[in-house]
Design a protein around this motif. Structure first.
Motif, short mmCIF file in Angstrom:
data_model
loop_
_atom_site.label_atom_id
_atom_site.label_comp_id
_atom_site.label_asym_id
_atom_site.label_seq_id
_atom_site.Cartn_x
_atom_site.Cartn_y
_atom_site.Cartn_z
N ALA A 165 -2.08 8.76 -6.04
CA ALA A 165 -2.51 7.34 -6.57
C ALA A 165 -2.02 7.20 -8.07
O ALA A 165 -2.57 7.74 -9.05
N ASP A 166 -1.44 6.22 -8.28
CA ASP A 166 -1.37 5.95 -9.62
C ASP A 166 -0.79 4.33 -9.89
O ASP A 166 -0.76 3.59 -9.00
N HIS A 167 -1.16 3.99 -11.26
CA HIS A 167 -0.79 2.49 -11.63
C HIS A 167 0.16 2.33 -12.63
O HIS A 167 0.59 2.96 -13.35
N VAL A 168 0.84 1.24 -12.02
CA VAL A 168 1.83 0.59 -12.87
C VAL A 168 1.38 -0.61 -13.46
O VAL A 168 0.61 -1.30 -13.00
N PRO A 169 2.02 -1.30 -14.47
CA PRO A 169 1.44 -2.76 -15.02
C PRO A 169 1.20 -3.77 -13.82
O PRO A 169 0.29 -4.39 -14.10
N HIS A 170 2.11 -3.84 -13.04
CA HIS A 170 1.83 -4.75 -11.99
C HIS A 170 1.39 -4.59 -10.51
O HIS A 170 1.42 -5.00 -9.46
N ALA A 171 0.85 -3.25 -10.43
CA ALA A 171 0.60 -2.79 -9.11
C ALA A 171 -0.16 -1.59 -8.89
O ALA A 171 -0.07 -0.81 -10.29
N THR A 172 -0.57 -1.15 -7.82
CA THR A 172 -1.00 0.58 -7.66
C THR A 172 -0.62 1.11 -6.58
O THR A 172 -0.31 0.34 -5.51
N ASN A 173 0.06 2.19 -6.57
CA ASN A 173 0.73 2.89 -5.86
C ASN A 173 -0.35 3.73 -4.93
O ASN A 173 -1.06 4.61 -5.64
N LEU A 174 -0.26 3.91 -3.77
CA LEU A 174 -1.08 4.80 -2.94
C LEU A 174 -0.20 5.39 -1.90
O LEU A 174 0.33 4.81 -0.97
N TRP A 175 -0.08 6.74 -2.04
CA TRP A 175 0.87 7.36 -1.11
C TRP A 175 -0.07 8.29 -0.24
O TRP A 175 -0.87 9.15 -0.81
N TYR A 176 -0.04 8.17 1.28
CA TYR A 176 -0.62 9.12 1.99
C TYR A 176 -0.11 9.83 2.99
O TYR A 176 1.14 9.39 3.39
N ARG A 177 -0.32 10.84 3.44
CA ARG A 177 0.08 11.58 4.81
C ARG A 177 -0.89 11.04 6.02
O ARG A 177 -1.99 11.16 5.86
#
Length: 179
Positions: A165-177
């Protein structure tokens, strides 16, 4: 062995497309994203739904229309459809059932990810137990209506394990298995 990854950008209220499959909202929320930029090199093939292949495109009306990742990726595409066109499309293989589409896409991916595009194909992959991972990029916008990230009338619980889970200026990334 290739894994199936459903990567998608979603509004904060859970929609991946507006009413009627409209993707025009997305272009305002595409920006530098190191995770996505790195992922592009890890994708060996696309498994695409017919509706997505047929025009649900955030780049519609631009020179990148019809290009995966806005033209940043090139490779084999496998389209799952019951309406296989009579005229071949270069670089595209059409499959009439999910098992054949998944098998063809994994073989074409050469050990890299098979990136799943299309909500219905992703739902079918989940139901069949073949989807390995989900990357959801949450954009800071509310759409209010449209195509949901995961829609299963009557409900279905799908357990996920967070990988990143991480943030970039325009979004939040959520990676799941997918468990």
């Amino acid at each position: 062995m290739s894994k199936l990854l459903y990567s998608v950008t979603m509004s904060a209220d859970g929609f991946i497309a507006g009413p009627g499959g409209d993707m025009s909202w997305l272009t305002a929320h595409l920006g530098p994203n190191p995770l996505v930029d790195g992922l592009i090199d890890e994708v060996g093939a696309l498994l695409v739904g017919r509706r997505t292949f047929g025009g649900d495109d955030p780049y519609k009306g631009t020179e990148s229309e019809g290009e995966a990742f806005g033209g940043g990726w090139d490779g084999p595409q496998i389209v799952l459809t019951h309406r296989i066109p009579e005229t071949p499309v270069p670089g595209v293989t059409f499959a009439g059932d999910l098992a054949t589409a998944v098998e063809t896409a994994k073989a074409a991916a050469g050990g890299k990810y098979v990136n799943v595009l299309g909500a219905d194909v992703a739902r079918q992959c989940l139901a069949a137990g073949v989807l390995d991972e989900v990357l959801t990029i949450v954009a800071p916008v509310l759409l209010g209506d449209g195509v949901r990230l995961f829609d299963h009338p009557g409900g279905a619980e799908v357990r996920l394990e967070r990988l990143r889970a991480d943030h970039v200026p325009h979004a939040t990334n959520l990676w799941y298995r997918v468990l």
